[in-house]
Design a protein around this motif. Sequence first.
Motif, PDB file in Angstrom:
ATOM      1  N   LEU A 194      19.898 -88.854 -26.946  1.00  0.00           N
ATOM      2  CA  LEU A 194      19.436 -87.527 -26.539  1.00  0.00           C
ATOM      3  C   LEU A 194      20.356 -86.409 -27.034  1.00  0.00           C
ATOM      4  CD1 LEU A 194      18.433 -88.489 -22.897  1.00  0.00           C
ATOM      5  CD2 LEU A 194      16.886 -88.073 -24.828  1.00  0.00           C
ATOM      6  N   TRP A 221      19.598 -80.636 -23.088  1.00  0.00           N
ATOM      7  CA  TRP A 221      18.505 -81.324 -23.767  1.00  0.00           C
ATOM      8  C   TRP A 221      17.210 -80.629 -23.368  1.00  0.00           C
ATOM      9  CZ3 TRP A 221      14.336 -84.039 -21.677  1.00  0.00           C
ATOM     10  CH2 TRP A 221      13.577 -84.770 -22.581  1.00  0.00           C
ATOM     11  N   ASN A 222      16.432 -80.207 -24.342  1.00  0.00           N
ATOM     12  CA  ASN A 222      15.143 -79.530 -24.097  1.00  0.00           C
ATOM     13  C   ASN A 222      15.270 -78.412 -23.053  1.00  0.00           C
ATOM     14  OD1 ASN A 222      14.027 -81.238 -25.938  1.00  0.00           O
ATOM     15  ND2 ASN A 222      12.555 -82.159 -24.566  1.00  0.00           N
TER      16      ASN A 222
END
Length: 99
Positions: free
Chosen positions: A54, A76-77
């Motif tokens: 990730l 992450w995102n």
Amino acid sequence: MAPLNRALADSATGVAALLAEVGDTRVKWVEVFRDRLVVHPARQSEGAVIAAQLGITVATDYPATTPGFTMWTGRWNDLDLFVYSELRGTTRVVRSWPT
């Protein structure tokens, strides 16, 4: 840190994306907050690999707990992400404060 007005549903959608990326069977559970996800791998030995997959590269070791563990942290995102893993390296003796 993510904005405080982020919807909980956005984080829940992030869980679906995370499970699709790393594989549902590799994750035991995910704690969902408005601005972060905490991943508990099915096997702590896979935590570092999941974090690397990730793009999470910052690790903090917690050897004083039993058992010790490492927490991988990063973004992450657009979510703060925390991934538990087994303690890196060999177990170290932790000294307590003198009494």
